[in-house]
Design a protein around this motif. Structure first.
Motif, PDB file in Angstrom:
ATOM      1  N   GLU A 115      51.245   7.204  29.596  1.00 32.09           N
ATOM      2  CA  GLU A 115      50.417   5.992  29.650  1.00 32.09           C
ATOM      3  C   GLU A 115      49.059   6.275  30.289  1.00 32.09           C
ATOM      4  N   VAL A 116      49.049   7.028  31.383  1.00 32.71           N
ATOM      5  CA  VAL A 116      47.786   7.345  32.053  1.00 32.71           C
ATOM      6  C   VAL A 116      46.910   8.193  31.130  1.00 32.71           C
ATOM      7  N   GLN A 117      47.512   9.176  30.470  1.00 34.58           N
ATOM      8  CA  GLN A 117      46.730  10.030  29.574  1.00 34.58           C
ATOM      9  C   GLN A 117      46.215   9.244  28.365  1.00 34.58           C
ATOM     10  N   ASP A 118      47.024   8.318  27.843  1.00 36.96           N
ATOM     11  CA  ASP A 118      46.604   7.511  26.692  1.00 36.96           C
ATOM     12  C   ASP A 118      45.501   6.517  27.046  1.00 36.96           C
ATOM     13  N   SER A 119      45.363   6.195  28.328  1.00 38.68           N
ATOM     14  CA  SER A 119      44.321   5.246  28.735  1.00 38.68           C
ATOM     15  C   SER A 119      42.929   5.866  28.662  1.00 38.68           C
ATOM     16  N   HIS A 120      42.867   7.196  28.615  1.00 40.76           N
ATOM     17  CA  HIS A 120      41.600   7.937  28.556  1.00 40.76           C
ATOM     18  C   HIS A 120      40.692   7.625  29.750  1.00 40.76           C
ATOM     19  N   THR A 121      41.305   7.212  30.856  1.00 40.82           N
ATOM     20  CA  THR A 121      40.569   6.918  32.077  1.00 40.82           C
ATOM     21  C   THR A 121      40.385   8.176  32.915  1.00 40.82           C
ATOM     22  N   PHE A 122      41.329   9.097  32.793  1.00 42.95           N
ATOM     23  CA  PHE A 122      41.340  10.325  33.573  1.00 42.95           C
ATOM     24  C   PHE A 122      41.327  11.530  32.638  1.00 42.95           C
ATOM     25  N   THR A 123      40.875  12.666  33.164  1.00 39.77           N
ATOM     26  CA  THR A 123      41.077  13.920  32.435  1.00 39.77           C
ATOM     27  C   THR A 123      42.567  14.235  32.504  1.00 39.77           C
ATOM     28  N   ILE A 124      43.021  15.203  31.720  1.00 37.73           N
ATOM     29  CA  ILE A 124      44.427  15.591  31.753  1.00 37.73           C
ATOM     30  C   ILE A 124      44.811  16.040  33.160  1.00 37.73           C
ATOM     31  N   ALA A 125      43.993  16.897  33.758  1.00 37.30           N
ATOM     32  CA  ALA A 125      44.289  17.391  35.111  1.00 37.30           C
ATOM     33  C   ALA A 125      44.334  16.247  36.118  1.00 37.30           C
ATOM     34  N   ASP A 126      43.368  15.330  36.029  1.00 37.98           N
ATOM     35  CA  ASP A 126      43.335  14.204  36.963  1.00 37.98           C
ATOM     36  C   ASP A 126      44.496  13.236  36.727  1.00 37.98           C
ATOM     37  N   SER A 127      44.923  13.099  35.477  1.00 36.97           N
ATOM     38  CA  SER A 127      46.056  12.213  35.197  1.00 36.97           C
ATOM     39  C   SER A 127      47.328  12.769  35.841  1.00 36.97           C
ATOM     40  N   LYS A 128      47.480  14.095  35.838  1.00 39.27           N
ATOM     41  CA  LYS A 128      48.644  14.704  36.484  1.00 39.27           C
ATOM     42  C   LYS A 128      48.584  14.512  37.994  1.00 39.27           C
ATOM     43  N   LYS A 129      47.388  14.632  38.580  1.00 40.62           N
ATOM     44  CA  LYS A 129      47.233  14.397  40.012  1.00 40.62           C
ATOM     45  C   LYS A 129      47.559  12.942  40.351  1.00 40.62           C
ATOM     46  N   GLU A 130      47.089  12.027  39.533  1.00 39.52           N
ATOM     47  CA  GLU A 130      47.333  10.595  39.738  1.00 39.52           C
ATOM     48  C   GLU A 130      48.827  10.293  39.727  1.00 39.52           C
ATOM     49  N   VAL A 131      49.533  10.818  38.744  1.00 35.12           N
ATOM     50  CA  VAL A 131      50.975  10.561  38.635  1.00 35.12           C
ATOM     51  C   VAL A 131      51.726  11.237  39.791  1.00 35.12           C
ATOM     52  N   ALA A 132      51.317  12.433  40.149  1.00 35.66           N
ATOM     53  CA  ALA A 132      51.950  13.125  41.279  1.00 35.66           C
ATOM     54  C   ALA A 132      51.804  12.303  42.554  1.00 35.66           C
ATOM     55  N   THR A 133      50.625  11.776  42.778  1.00 34.75           N
ATOM     56  CA  THR A 133      50.377  10.951  43.961  1.00 34.75           C
ATOM     57  C   THR A 133      51.196   9.663  43.903  1.00 34.75           C
ATOM     58  N   ARG A 134      51.200   9.030  42.750  1.00 42.73           N
ATOM     59  CA  ARG A 134      51.905   7.748  42.594  1.00 42.73           C
ATOM     60  C   ARG A 134      53.407   7.892  42.874  1.00 42.73           C
ATOM     61  N   PHE A 135      53.995   9.003  42.430  1.00 44.74           N
ATOM     62  CA  PHE A 135      55.437   9.194  42.571  1.00 44.74           C
ATOM     63  C   PHE A 135      55.814  10.097  43.748  1.00 44.74           C
ATOM     64  N   HIS A 136      54.818  10.509  44.526  1.00 43.53           N
ATOM     65  CA  HIS A 136      55.048  11.348  45.709  1.00 43.53           C
ATOM     66  C   HIS A 136      55.783  12.643  45.358  1.00 43.53           C
ATOM     67  N   ILE A 137      55.300  13.293  44.311  1.00 42.19           N
ATOM     68  CA  ILE A 137      55.855  14.579  43.895  1.00 42.19           C
ATOM     69  C   ILE A 137      54.706  15.572  43.763  1.00 42.19           C
TER      70      ILE A 137
END
Length: 63
Positions: free
Chosen positions: A20-42
């Motif tokens: 969903e984050v990647q499909d939103s085109h709001t973040f780069t691929i790398a930034d989308s992974k950082k965002e999800v990692a932060t959101r889920f504390h992983i």
């Protein structure tokens, strides 16, 4: 940070959020992974593993 042990359902939820984050085109691929990692504390490495697993197993929203 020690890696959390995640259930299949948790990994599927994280994969779904990543797509969903990647499909939103709001973040780069790398930034989308950082965002999800932060959101889920992983770790970003866990996100990478979950991404590969989700793609290999055709998890929703792909399948």
């Amino acid at each position: 940070m020690p890696a959390k042990t995640l259930t299949v359902q948790q990994r599927k939820s994280i994969f779904h959020a990543l797509v969903e984050v990647q499909d939103s085109h709001t973040f780069t691929i790398a930034d989308s992974k950082k965002e999800v990692a932060t959101r889920f504390h992983i770790t970003k490495e866990q996100v990478d593993l979950i991404e590969r697993e989700g793609l290999a197993k055709d998890w929703p929203p792909l399948g």
